[in-house]
Structure formats: structure tokens, C-alpha cells
Enzyme design. Structure first.
Site, short mmCIF file in Angstrom:
data_model
loop_
_atom_site.label_atom_id
_atom_site.label_comp_id
_atom_site.label_asym_id
_atom_site.label_seq_id
_atom_site.Cartn_x
_atom_site.Cartn_y
_atom_site.Cartn_z
N LYS A 1 0.63 -1.06 -0.17
CA LYS A 1 -0.03 0.21 -0.51
C LYS A 1 0.39 0.92 0.19
CE LYS A 1 -4.36 -1.81 2.11
NZ LYS A 1 -5.38 -1.56 3.24
N LYS B 1 -4.87 -10.28 -6.22
CA LYS B 1 -6.29 -10.53 -5.52
C LYS B 1 -7.17 -9.60 -6.29
CE LYS B 1 -5.81 -8.33 -1.73
NZ LYS B 1 -5.43 -7.42 -0.19
N LYS C 1 -10.29 -3.40 -3.63
CA LYS C 1 -11.07 -2.57 -3.80
C LYS C 1 -10.52 -1.55 -4.07
CE LYS C 1 -13.72 -3.25 0.50
NZ LYS C 1 -13.44 -3.24 2.12
P1 TYM Z 1 -10.15 -5.03 4.32
O1 TYM Z 1 -11.75 -5.01 4.53
O2 TYM Z 1 -9.09 -5.00 3.63
O3 TYM Z 1 -11.52 -6.55 3.73
C1 TYM Z 1 -12.26 -7.72 4.59
C2 TYM Z 1 -11.99 -9.29 4.71
O4 TYM Z 1 -12.23 -9.50 3.23
C3 TYM Z 1 -11.47 -9.73 2.85
N1 TYM Z 1 -10.43 -10.09 2.07
C4 TYM Z 1 -10.72 -11.51 0.71
N2 TYM Z 1 -10.64 -12.32 1.00
C5 TYM Z 1 -10.81 -13.46 0.00
N3 TYM Z 1 -10.31 -12.65 -1.46
C6 TYM Z 1 -10.72 -11.39 -1.76
N4 TYM Z 1 -9.72 -10.94 -3.00
C7 TYM Z 1 -10.53 -11.07 -0.35
N5 TYM Z 1 -9.82 -8.94 -0.46
C8 TYM Z 1 -10.56 -9.02 1.10
C9 TYM Z 1 -9.81 -9.45 4.23
O5 TYM Z 1 -8.63 -10.65 4.83
C10 TYM Z 1 -10.94 -9.35 5.11
O6 TYM Z 1 -11.19 -10.15 6.23
N6 TYM Z 1 -7.21 -4.73 8.12
C11 TYM Z 1 -9.22 -5.94 8.13
C12 TYM Z 1 -9.97 -5.08 8.37
C13 TYM Z 1 -9.96 -5.41 9.88
C14 TYM Z 1 -9.78 -6.51 10.50
C15 TYM Z 1 -10.07 -6.13 12.08
C16 TYM Z 1 -10.31 -7.55 10.44
C17 TYM Z 1 -9.36 -4.25 11.49
N7 TYM Z 1 -9.88 -4.60 12.27
C18 TYM Z 1 -9.99 -6.68 13.15
C19 TYM Z 1 -10.29 -8.31 11.16
C20 TYM Z 1 -10.81 -8.71 13.00
C21 TYM Z 1 -9.16 -5.83 5.85
O7 TYM Z 1 -8.09 -5.57 5.70
O8 TYM Z 1 -9.98 -5.38 5.77
#
Ligand code: TYM
Length: 400
Positions: free
Chosen positions: A133, A261, A264
Site C-alpha cells: 500500500k 487479488k 477495492k
Molecule cells: P478489508 O476491508 O481489506 O477486507 C475485509 C475482509 O475481506 C477479506 N478479503 C478477501 N478475501 C478473499 N479474497 C479477496 N480478494 C479478499 N479481499 C479482502 C479480508 O481478508 C478481510 O477478512 N484489516 C482488515 C480489516 C480489519 C479487521 C480487524 C479484520 C480491521 N480490524 C479486526 C478482522 C479483525 C482488512 O483488510 O479488511
């Protein structure tokens, strides 16, 4: 009691990766006590007391994480409410699970600060997501600066928050003593970091007579403050790259490039299916998505055909009632031109009830806000207890 916590960032619209990799598992766990079909039953009976474990599920919209990259202030609240409504529309039931907004519980930011001060810089420098990032953000900043003062290598366009992002994520989890964290594969390293922080904090601050005395004085139990969380990453239900859950829907790939991957932040909307995409948009995206030059036969797990594997994984995941064998029999020998419309319809059919429910939830903002209020109140009570224990362990003066 077993606590589950997870979250999604309210940035833009949530996509199939977020849904299949994370939210669908939350719903499965809430309803069945298993994270995915075939996973071990987490509601095992306690052998000594014959007590069934009670699950408490917390699902958070992590808006504080969203601002680690620039957000339009006129959009953030809308995206936050939209994400919460999508949790409900996907099947999270507010009578069984708590849904709340991270910034409504100020203990998240506060514990993150305490943990920032116990986390070594070099633990964070290793984080793959940060490196990716930061590289992207620096490039954008360099392109935007007229005088070239921001070079793409000096990180001047990158906020400090992006660097400490995983510490805030650890705070989210540790505040609730969550033992299970259902996430996609890309979060594995962040969960490892959270575990490292737990071990360091507990061994540095939660030992010895002075600790016991401080706890006694403050009226908190003198035990290790934090619980080590475990990542629950969906195992490939019907044909990922290996049995460990790597591949499959734990890592849904882009529609325009089968080796990156679905995300967003990809500038092209054609790279992803958003959960709220109308049926015709879904059909169009699938029609245009990248395939390969094999003329017949859609196969799983051919390393030369990442797009085929990914599209098949999606096809299977949106038809959870079908077996891998059943699907393979259907698609073996098919041409892309035959498979694509089937895939598009399967996605449309799976998302349709979610989209209908989403519209209903958004039509009643009073209800949505009451769910978030109730969620935040429940979260706040637990979070404050943990925060106080952490402060006592570190030696702060805690108000009586
Ligand atoms: P974020 O918003 O990027 O993603 C949210 C969840 O979606 C999963 N994910 C995917 N899974 C499969 N294939 C993909 N292409 C894909 N893109 C995203 C992510 O693995 C995630 O589970 N850091 C976290 C948010 C967060 C969080 C937390 C999660 C903040 N605090 C505490 C768990 C516990 C994140 O990147 O979200």
C-alpha cells in the site's frame, strides 16, 4: 464463552472477495457454530461440565482503518452505514451478533496507542500489506505533485496511520479477548502480528508481585491481560490450491488478472464484482472477464490457468449446495462461451436476496442506527474492561 470478532473497511463498495472470503463465514458461524462446511464444530461440548460453549460474535465496520488512505469526508458516513447494512443483508442477525462501528467505541484508538508503544518498528516494517500500500500511495503522491517534491521512494505521501494499521487491528481484536478471527488469506500476517503483540505485552507487563499488587489496588484480576487470537481462514471448499485454505475463496482473484487479488483499490471496476452490482453489470463484467486460450474444458488447479481456477472457485462458492464432483462433471468439456453465462447467472442468483434485503435495511435508517447503537453499547462494556486492565498492567493511574 467464545468471542469472535471481525471487520471490513468501509471503503467503496464491498466485493465478492470480502463476501466469500470473510462475511459468508461470519454468517455460517453465527448460524451453525462452524466457520465453513466441513470445518470442525466450534461448539464442542466442554468435557468436564457438559456445558456447550456460548459464542459471542462481534462484527465491526472499521472506519478508523479506512482513513489510513485518503477518504472523501462527504462519503465516509454513507460508506459506513452501507457496510453495516450489508452485514445484515448478508445474514448477520443483530439478535445473535453485535454489529458496531469502530469509531463509536473510542477504546479502539486508545488501546492502539498503548500497543503502538510496545510494538517494535521492525515488526511492522515486515508487513506485506504495508509495503504494497505504501508503494501505491507514494506513487500516487508523486504523480500528483507538480514540482516533483514528492518522490515515489520517500514515502511523503504515506500517512503514519498506514504503518501502524496492523496495531489498530490488533487492538480491535484484543479488546474483546477474541479467540477466533474469521478473515481472508491476506490477513494471516496481521493475525500473527496480533499474537506476537499479545505474547510481548503479557510477558512484559503481566507478571510478578508488583503487577499483582497493582491489580489488587485497582480491583482487576491479575491474569495475563490479552488472549491470543486465532485466524479462521476458509479452507478451500471445493478446490483451492491446497488443503490449508490457501487459494479457494480465501483469496478471490481479480477478474482482469487471475494472479492478483480482487481488491477495492484496483482502479478498474471490471476487476471485481461488487455485492451491490445490478444483474446486468454482473453479466457484463463476467462476459468481459479475462480467460485463457484453452478452447474447451474448464479445470481446477492447473497452474497455467489461474483464471479458470478462480472463476470455478466463485462458481462453486455461490452454489454451496453443490458438490465439487457435480460441478466438475458439468463444466468439463465446456467452452468459455457456455460457462460464462452460467457463472453470471449463478452469481446474480446468489446475490439477489442480499441485494433485496439490503434495500429494505437501508429504507429504515432508524432501525439501522438502533442496531449500531446496541452493538456499540455491548462492545463498549467489554472494551472498557480490557482497556482498564491494560492500563493497570502498564502502570497508569486509573481513575477510581
Ligand atoms: P478489508 O476491508 O481489506 O477486507 C475485509 C475482509 O475481506 C477479506 N478479503 C478477501 N478475501 C478473499 N479474497 C479477496 N480478494 C479478499 N479481499 C479482502 C479480508 O481478508 C478481510 O477478512 N484489516 C482488515 C480489516 C480489519 C479487521 C480487524 C479484520 C480491521 N480490524 C479486526 C478482522 C479483525 C482488512 O483488510 O479488511
Amino acid at each position: 464463552t467464545r468471542r469472535i470478532l471481525s471487520g471490513v473497511q468501509p471503503t467503496g463498495s464491498l466485493h465478492l472477495g470480502n463476501y466469500l472470503g470473510a462475511i459468508k463465514q461470519w454468517v455460517e458461524f453465527q448460524n451453525t457454530g462452524k466457520f465453513f462446511p466441513g470445518a470442525r464444530d466450534e461448539n464442542e461440548v466442554d468435557g468436564d461440565n457438559n456445558n456447550t460453549i456460548i459464542n459471542e460474535n462481534f462484527f465491526c465496520v472499521v472506519d478508523l482503518h479506512a482513513i489510513t488512505v485518503p477518504q472523501d469526508p462527504s462519503q465516509l458516513e454513507e460508506s459506513t452505514l452501507a457496510s453495516a447494512a450489508l452485514y445484515i443483508a448478508s445474514g448477520i442477525d443483530p439478535t445473535k451478533s453485535k454489529i458496531f462501528v469502530q469509531s463509536h467505541v473510542s477504546a479502539h484508538a486508545e488501546l492502539a496507542w498503548l500497543l503502538n508503544c510496545v510494538t517494535p518498528m521492525n515488526w511492522l516494517e515486515r508487513m506485506i500489506q504495508y509495503k504494497d500500500k505504501a508503494k501505491k500511495a507514494a506513487k500516487v503522491a508523486a504523480e500528483a505533485s507538480d514540482d516533483g517534491s514528492a518522490s515515489s521512494s520517500n514515502n511523503s505521501g504515506v500517512g503514519v496511520g498506514l504503518f501502524t494499521y496492523p496495531v489498530l487491528m490488533a487492538a480491535d481484536i484484543l479488546l474483546y479477548q477474541a479467540d477466533r478471527v474469521p478473515v481472508g488469506e491476506d490477513q494471516r500476517q496481521h493475525l500473527e502480528l496480533a499474537r506476537d503483540i499479545v505474547r510481548r505485552f503479557n510477558s512484559e507487563y503481566c507478571r510478578g508481585n508488583q503487577y499483582k499488587n497493582r491489580c489488587k489496588k485497582a480491583g482487576v484480576p491479575s491474569r495475563p491481560v490479552f488472549t491470543e487470537p486465532e485466524a479462521m481462514i476458509v479452507s478451500a471448499p471445493s478446490g483451492g490450491e491446497d488443503e490449508d485454505g490457501i487459494g479457494g475463496v480465501a483469496r478471490v482473484m481479480s477478474l482482469t488478472e487471475g494472479t492478483s487479488k480482487m481488491s477495492k483499490s484496483d482502479p478498474s471496476d471490471y476487476s471485481r464484482i461488487n455485492i451491490l452490482d445490478p444483474p446486468d453489470v454482473i453479466r457484463d463484467k463476467i462476459k468481459k472477464c479475462k480467460t485463457d486460450s484453452y478452447t474447451t474444458g474448464i479445470e481446477w488447479n492447473n497452474p497455467d490457468r489461474p483464471e479458470a481456477t478462480n472463476l470455478l472457485n466463485i462458481y462453486a462458492a455461490v452454489q454451496p449446495h453443490r458438490t465439487k464432483e457435480d460441478i466438475l462433471t458439468e463444466v468439463t468439456g465446456m467452452k468459455w462461451g457456455t460457462f460464462k453465462p452460467l457463472l453470471a447467472e449463478a452469481i446474480v442468483n446468489h446475490l439477489e436476496p442480499i441485494q433485496t434485503k439490503y434495500a429494505a435495511v437501508r429504507a429504515d435508517e432508524t432501525y439501522l442506527r438502533s442496531v449500531l447503537k446496541e452493538g456499540a453499547d455491548a462492545a463498549e462494556a467489554i472494551a472498557q474492561t480490557t482497556l482498564k486492565a491494560a492500563k493497570v498492567a502498564m502502570g497508569f493511574s486509573v481513575p477510581k
